[in-house]
Design an enzyme around this catalytic site. Structure first.
Site, PDB file in Angstrom:
ATOM      1  N   ARG A  52       0.839  -1.199   0.000  1.00  0.00           N
ATOM      2  CA  ARG A  52       0.000   0.000   0.000  1.00  0.00           C
ATOM      3  C   ARG A  52       0.876   1.253   0.000  1.00  0.00           C
ATOM      4  O   ARG A  52       1.879   1.324   0.710  1.00  0.00           O
ATOM      5  CB  ARG A  52      -0.906   0.018   1.235  1.00  0.00           C
ATOM      6  CG  ARG A  52      -1.939  -1.091   1.250  1.00  0.00           C
ATOM      7  CD  ARG A  52      -2.811  -0.968   2.478  1.00  0.00           C
ATOM      8  NE  ARG A  52      -3.861  -1.978   2.501  1.00  0.00           N
ATOM      9  CZ  ARG A  52      -4.791  -2.056   3.445  1.00  0.00           C
ATOM     10  NH1 ARG A  52      -4.794  -1.196   4.445  1.00  0.00           N
ATOM     11  NH2 ARG A  52      -5.719  -3.002   3.392  1.00  0.00           N
ATOM     12  N   ASP A  65       0.977   5.589   0.369  1.00  0.00           N
ATOM     13  CA  ASP A  65       0.253   6.682   1.008  1.00  0.00           C
ATOM     14  C   ASP A  65      -0.249   7.696  -0.016  1.00  0.00           C
ATOM     15  O   ASP A  65       0.138   7.667  -1.192  1.00  0.00           O
ATOM     16  CB  ASP A  65       1.165   7.398   2.007  1.00  0.00           C
ATOM     17  CG  ASP A  65       1.502   6.538   3.220  1.00  0.00           C
ATOM     18  OD1 ASP A  65       0.722   5.617   3.519  1.00  0.00           O
ATOM     19  OD2 ASP A  65       2.546   6.802   3.851  1.00  0.00           O
ATOM     20  N   TYR A  74      11.831   0.955  -3.808  1.00  0.00           N
ATOM     21  CA  TYR A  74      11.350   2.325  -3.906  1.00  0.00           C
ATOM     22  C   TYR A  74      12.480   3.245  -4.352  1.00  0.00           C
ATOM     23  O   TYR A  74      13.659   2.977  -4.092  1.00  0.00           O
ATOM     24  CB  TYR A  74      10.855   2.829  -2.544  1.00  0.00           C
ATOM     25  CG  TYR A  74       9.573   2.202  -2.044  1.00  0.00           C
ATOM     26  CD1 TYR A  74       8.345   2.834  -2.241  1.00  0.00           C
ATOM     27  CD2 TYR A  74       9.582   0.991  -1.369  1.00  0.00           C
ATOM     28  CE1 TYR A  74       7.168   2.270  -1.769  1.00  0.00           C
ATOM     29  CE2 TYR A  74       8.414   0.412  -0.904  1.00  0.00           C
ATOM     30  CZ  TYR A  74       7.214   1.058  -1.106  1.00  0.00           C
ATOM     31  OH  TYR A  74       6.056   0.491  -0.641  1.00  0.00           O
ATOM     32  N   ARG A 126      10.283   7.360   3.444  1.00  0.00           N
ATOM     33  CA  ARG A 126      10.292   8.826   3.527  1.00  0.00           C
ATOM     34  C   ARG A 126      11.058   9.310   4.753  1.00  0.00           C
ATOM     35  O   ARG A 126      11.732  10.346   4.707  1.00  0.00           O
ATOM     36  CB  ARG A 126       8.852   9.343   3.537  1.00  0.00           C
ATOM     37  CG  ARG A 126       8.146   9.147   2.192  1.00  0.00           C
ATOM     38  CD  ARG A 126       6.644   9.281   2.338  1.00  0.00           C
ATOM     39  NE  ARG A 126       6.278  10.570   2.870  1.00  0.00           N
ATOM     40  CZ  ARG A 126       5.064  10.868   3.347  1.00  0.00           C
ATOM     41  NH1 ARG A 126       4.118   9.932   3.360  1.00  0.00           N
ATOM     42  NH2 ARG A 126       4.804  12.063   3.808  1.00  0.00           N
TER      43      ARG A 126
END
Length: 272
Positions: A61, A63, A124, A216
Site C-alpha cells: 500500500r 500513502d 522504492y 520517507r
C-alpha cells in the site's frame, strides 16, 4: 448488468496486474469510503470488465501522494476468465481506468497467489531536486530542496541501515504500537542522476517489507547528513534508539515512487 460474486470453489487461477499511477490526486492506494483511491479505480475497472465483484490484493500500500511505476495487484479468476485474451483485458483496463492510472502488463499465477504475501522484496526510489533552481519536469515527482546535498556522505550513512534491524525510529509512531518493527533492507543507495536534463538525487531502497512512512523517514534522515547537519554516527544512534523522535523528518510524499516487486522465479507467467 448486475454484478455477481464468484463462487470461491470455481476460482482456478490468479490474474496479476502490473500497473503504474501518479499519486498526486489519490488518497493513497487502499480503498477508503468517500475518497478517490487507486484500489477504488482499479477495482471498479475490473468489476466492470468481469461483470462481478472482485477481491483485489496489492504488493504494498502506498500513502496519499505517492507514485508507482510497478505496483502489482492480484485477483482470483474463474477458468472462463483465465481464457480471456490478453489484448481484450488490457484494452478494457486502459479504457476503464483514468489517465493517472497506467496498466502495464498482465501475468498468470496459480490459485491462491497473493501479490502481497508471495512478494520477496519491494523497491522504492525517492527523488530530490537539490539546488536554487526550481525543477521543471521533475516538479510533480521530486522534493525540491534549495540547499546542496553531499551525496557521498548520504550514501556512506546509508550503509548503517542495510541488513536486518528494528526500524521503529523510522516509521509513523502510532502505526508501530503493538506491532513488529524489524525489517530487512537489502540495499540503501544514494546517487545522482540526470533525468530529462535535470540533476536529481536518488535514494534507492530495497527490502523485504516496509513500515508506514519508512522510506520517507529514511530519506529525511539522510538529507540531514547531506546538508551537513548530522553524520553517519547520528544515523546509527537513531536506528538504535527505537524512538521516532531520534530520527530525521519525514520527506514529502510526492518524491516517493514504488518502482518494483520481486517474486520467486517462475511463479508469474506472461498472459498470452
Amino acid at each position: 448488468m448486475e454484478e455477481r460474486a464468484a463462487d470461491p470453489a470455481s476460482l482456478d487461477g490468479t490474474l496479476v496486474l502490473c500497473l503504474g499511477y501518479r499519486g498526486a490526486d489519490f488518497s493513497g492506494f487502499a480503498a477508503q469510503p468517500g475518497r478517490r483511491t487507486v484500489a477504488g479505480e482499479v477495482t471498479r475497472a475490473l468489476e466492470t470488465l468481469l461483470r462481478r465483484e472482485v477481491a483485489l490484493t496489492c504488493a504494498g500500500r502506498t500513502d496519499a501522494g505517492v507514485h508507482a511505476l510497478a505496483q502489482y495487484v492480484s485477483v482470483p479468476l474463474t477458468s472462463a476468465e483465465l481464457a480471456l485474451p490478453e489484448r481484450r483485458l488490457m484494452h478494457g483496463l486502459e479504457a476503464l481506468t483514468p489517465d493517472d492510472v497506467s496498466p502495464a502488463c498482465l501475468y498468470r499465477a496459480p490459485v491462491g497467489f497473493s501479490a502481497r504475501f508471495d512478494a520477496t522484496a519491494r523497491s522504492y526510489r525517492y527523488r530530490i531536486a537539490a539546488g536554487e533552481g526550481r525543477p521543471v519536469l521533475a516538479w510533480p515527482h521530486a522534493w525540491w530542496l534549495r540547499a546542496p546535498l553531499d551525496v557521498s556522505a548520504m550514501d556512506g550513512a546509508a550503509r548503517v541501515l542495510e541488513g536486518e534491524h528494528d526500524f521503529k525510529s523510522f516509521c509513523k509512531a502510532v502505526s508501530a504500537e503493538g506491532k513488529p518493527t524489524h525489517r530487512y533492507l537489502e540495499r540503501v543507495h544514494v546517487h545522482e542522476e540526470r533525468e530529462c536534463g535535470e540533476r536529481i538525487v536518488c535514494v534507492d531502497v530495497k527490502g523485504n517489507a516496509f513500515l508506514h512512512s519508512m522510506v520517507r523517514t529514511i530519506t529525511g534522515t539522510l538529507v540531514e547528513v547531506g546538508r551537513g547537519h548530522r553524520d553517519a554516527a547520528w544515523v546509527a544512534a537513531a536506528l538504535s534508539a527505537c524512538d521516532r523522535k531520534a530520527a530525521g523528518p519525514c520527506a514529502p510524499a510526492k518524491g516517493l515512487t514504488f518502482v518494483g516487486v520481486d517474486y520467486p522465479e517462475g511463479l508469474l507467467e506472461p498472459w498470452e
